[in-house]
Write an enzyme that holds these catalytic residues in place. Structure first.
Site, mmCIF file in Angstrom:
data_model
loop_
_atom_site.group_PDB
_atom_site.id
_atom_site.type_symbol
_atom_site.label_atom_id
_atom_site.label_comp_id
_atom_site.label_asym_id
_atom_site.label_seq_id
_atom_site.Cartn_x
_atom_site.Cartn_y
_atom_site.Cartn_z
ATOM 1 N N SER A 21 0.852 -1.189 0.000
ATOM 2 C CA SER A 21 0.000 0.000 0.000
ATOM 3 C C SER A 21 0.885 1.236 0.000
ATOM 4 C CB SER A 21 -0.896 0.014 1.245
ATOM 5 O OG SER A 21 -1.720 1.162 1.257
ATOM 6 N N LYS B 281 -3.864 -7.359 2.431
ATOM 7 C CA LYS B 281 -3.943 -6.165 1.583
ATOM 8 C C LYS B 281 -5.341 -6.022 0.971
ATOM 9 C CE LYS B 281 -2.605 -2.637 -0.960
ATOM 10 N NZ LYS B 281 -3.358 -2.720 -2.199
ATOM 11 N N GLU C 256 -10.901 0.310 3.033
ATOM 12 C CA GLU C 256 -10.708 1.595 2.343
ATOM 13 C C GLU C 256 -11.951 1.997 1.550
ATOM 14 O OE1 GLU C 256 -7.057 1.568 -0.176
ATOM 15 O OE2 GLU C 256 -8.425 2.190 -1.760
#
Lengths: 293, 293, 293, 293
Positions: free
Chosen positions: D112, D164, D171
């Site tokens: 990220s 991730k 997110e």
């Protein structure tokens, strides 16, 4: 039986006809003199023998409030007002109280049936005191569909509109269910005849329903609904259902999703997705699209 | 017409009966010898005249794969295998290819009807090549409900199971719709007879349906569903519907909400809500509840 | 500057301390005499020089209303009342009007900061007329965090509480986001150290935040949150956010999902999932689970 | 330490620079000869001393698969391949197995940091055997942000990409949270300066975060985001998060709502809302809007 009917629009006009067909005497009033049987509410009250019954079938909110205010002065103790419009259930208690101060009874009636009601009957969900509701049975019997269903005395004042509101909330989610399935079927290549899939579902499946029949009618008129814009209004009851759920801490994920899908359908461009696009651009350098001029 | 039927459980057994009632000759095979007409699939193939038709009605996934593997060796070019189980549509293309290498035809059939199918007929959604599907019409006609509905040739191989999968996705959201409405009605005091509200909806309303009829049956047996736990399994098709939607970038908010509600219903305690409780405690000093021992 | 402060609980008490540390003269009143600087609101008004400023920091709703009613009689034209509690923004206009009839100014302030505010400062979102808000700047400056952020004059009367309400709605969905991710990570076998995953995210990621820091604190205290029940209250602002969205036809799917997850977390058993279970049993003969005695 | 780096695009190019700044020897390969240090993967392998470490930073799916296939033939037993791309975690086990047959180690790394990574460091989530991961520590230390956070060995092969992926799911929902709140604030009249509300939230609030800082940057560039279309792509991880949740029967209502909002944002017109409009017209005679030509 004798009844006054205030509001002779699409719904009220058909209800007058269905009541008259059943042998009731209906005195109708509408602000449009071409539809109206009387000049005003005073004349309407004069034409009815006591104890009077007046069915109000006008737009919810200010118009209904105004009609009830006027009826407060022209009706007498022992008379009954039925609000058959799409009023919010929270208005019913207020109306019952206002009319009650003058000895006038109040009954609320949620009415379903739309443009098909004249022919098939209207489903009625009624709220009010038992001794206020029972004398109205001949009216309700004339309006409701034939057979054992289509009428319920759901509970106290407000219960009729509450039940009708929940009916509409369920309706939102059922429509959304068929709509989501239809879009998915239309999207995949292997399914070559979505309309016939929908048609086939009308018998033998778990999801057969009147709404499904209507979906097939709609697809018969316009196979891929190309003539329509994906734009849906909402008429109050869906919003009130979610608000009632919030008041009562009841989770309504499917009904609320259906309401929000309608909100989104009416937006030319989505403000919230502008923000999502802007954030993606900020952290990832992802491309954005310019707004159309 | 002659047909082999592999799998004689709740569904397959009733289908054998309905096919025989319609005059078809059914040779059934099941691993349970008490249900089976033949000892094994070799004998089943021997008992059928070419070109053979074999309907597979066994659990989706490994069991279906195993039966199809075995049929690959006992059937001959020109024979047809119908997968009537709840297979994922993505398996159909694989099965068609495997069988196709041996000249064996493959047709997929999504079947709806549950425990009511023997009496009312099974709704059938069929996928495959037109020249493979058309000769099977007498079988489909015997299984489907009487009347114009309940059968569709939906498209290519896989389209039958895809249509059935979407049917089930819609079913999830319709059940959720009634369930949400019922909970809200049960929660408020003013509505005193929720069961009668549901019963009344069976005629004249926009939301009348077979599922609504079943809801009334269930409430007649247990008015407030007090005997049941709020626990719902899901059987694959709901998940696959959401996965297909994701593959095709189709938003399915109501159907997905219905699937997630089932997931949540099976959790003794919600891990994610532990985290929410922990965060509220961290920033606001809000009280938390201890997990039960 | 001189200020009266009504309500000296967890929030109000700390705010008094922070204001005094900044050199302001605070006269505090609380119904608990051990906390209070004065005997009653009359004495509080006497102790302040005109034009007086009184900050109200009591529970929203009836208590706030009662304090404002009392202040109406003890304050004078030109004085200012600030409502810093969690009032619904729709109350602010009413309060402004009531006080305005007596020439008393009204300003609303949404306050964020919780138990960390004394040390870090309180974020303030303020609504009201510019000429009413500007003279209060020294008070706001003392309460807010150091640096350029943490204070906004958001707009007219009501805008402060509206902004704070939306802040809380966003907070609900952010907490839900971390909670959903945490549950998924905890569920899979391949991820063997979920706490360290969360800890690592505190730098360099897109999702780093103060709430994430708090999540790590919580996991450090109880790695798998085994001591907590998955039970979360909601405090009004989340509900009002959804209601405001409905009033404005704004779709809020993630915030609403977060609110509904809290509702569901507080149910011993889910009524709506009883109905889903009942329907599955009706059409498919699917097993149901008995409710626990 | 010496490392090969395959893929020198936006991410890979910056990572080469950050690694070199930290004193590592990087041999980079890219199909674009202007970016590449070597002519091909054979030369890349020749330039590295055994045991070699090769970081693959190319698009997930077919391109990553092709690079790994080629590395299988140019690398030797004891060498290590790190897949730092956005691969689906389910690919990792396959890649580990393929490479393992040749004695080559495999480690997956979720990365990220986006365009800010060169300066601030990249958050790394790593999966693989401890004895495969530990020798790579100098590389990870050079890439990660300074300080105690930003790196985790999350678990077995696949755990890095899984972590991730969940990061990205979170997110999505955080971005949606801010976006929903922003739209609601923009919609109401009483809040006259939404940008300043967002700015003020950067300190002292529960919802302060790096994403919030970015939102303020975006609003500073375009106060009402008028230059942008409300159109958001999705890049795989959001979809995979929902699919992983479905596989594990974990309800993810907020994350899924965020994904669906993106799907909807990319539709010119909503097919499902056409069906809803068609149904409303069928039963209620409600007006529909014509599709634009």
């Amino acid at each position: 039986m004798q009844i006054g009917l205030v509001g002779l629009g699409k719904m009220g006009g058909n209800m007058r006809e269905r009541l008259r067909n059943a042998g009731h005497e209906v005195v109708g009033y509408d602000t449009n003199p071409e539809l109206s049987d009387v000049k005003n509410l005073v004349e309407l009250a004069d034409r009815l023998a006591a104890p009077r019954v007046v069915w109000v079938m006008v737009p919810a909110g200010a118009v209904t409030q105004s009609v009830i205010d006027q009826l407060t002065s022209v009706l007498k103790p022992g008379d009954t007002v039925i609000d058959g419009g799409n009023s919010r259930w929270t208005d019913d208690e207020k109306h019952a109280e206002e009319l009650g101060k003058h000895g006038i009874r109040f009954v609320d009636a949620g009415v379903s049936g739309g443009v098909w009601g004249l022919q098939n009957g209207y489903a009625l969900m009624v709220g009010g005191e038992k001794e206020h509701v029972d004398p109205l049975k001949p009216i309700f019997d004339a309006l409701k569909p034939e057979g054992p269903y289509g009428y319920v005395h759901a509970g106290k004042v407000g219960a009729g509109h509450f039940a009708k509101m929940v009916h509409n909330g369920i309706e939102y989610a059922m429509m959304q269910a068929y709509a989501e399935g239809w879009e998915l079927l239309e999207k995949v290549d292997s399914v070559t005849d979505v309309r016939e899939v929908f048609r086939s579902w009308q018998e033998g499946t778990v999801i057969r329903s009147w709404l499904l029949d209507l979906a097939v009618h709609a697809l018969d008129a316009d196979e891929h609904l190309q003539k329509l814009r994906g734009y849906a209004e909402d008429s109050g009851e869906g919003r009130w259902t979610v608000e009632a759920a919030i008041d009562n801490a009841v989770p309504l994920p499917a009904i609320t999703a259906s309401l929000f899908a309608r909100f989104a359908s009416r937006q030319e461009d989505s403000p919230q997705m502008k923000m999502v696009a802007a954030l993606r651009n900020q952290f990832g350098g992802h491309a954005v699209e310019a707004a159309e001029k």
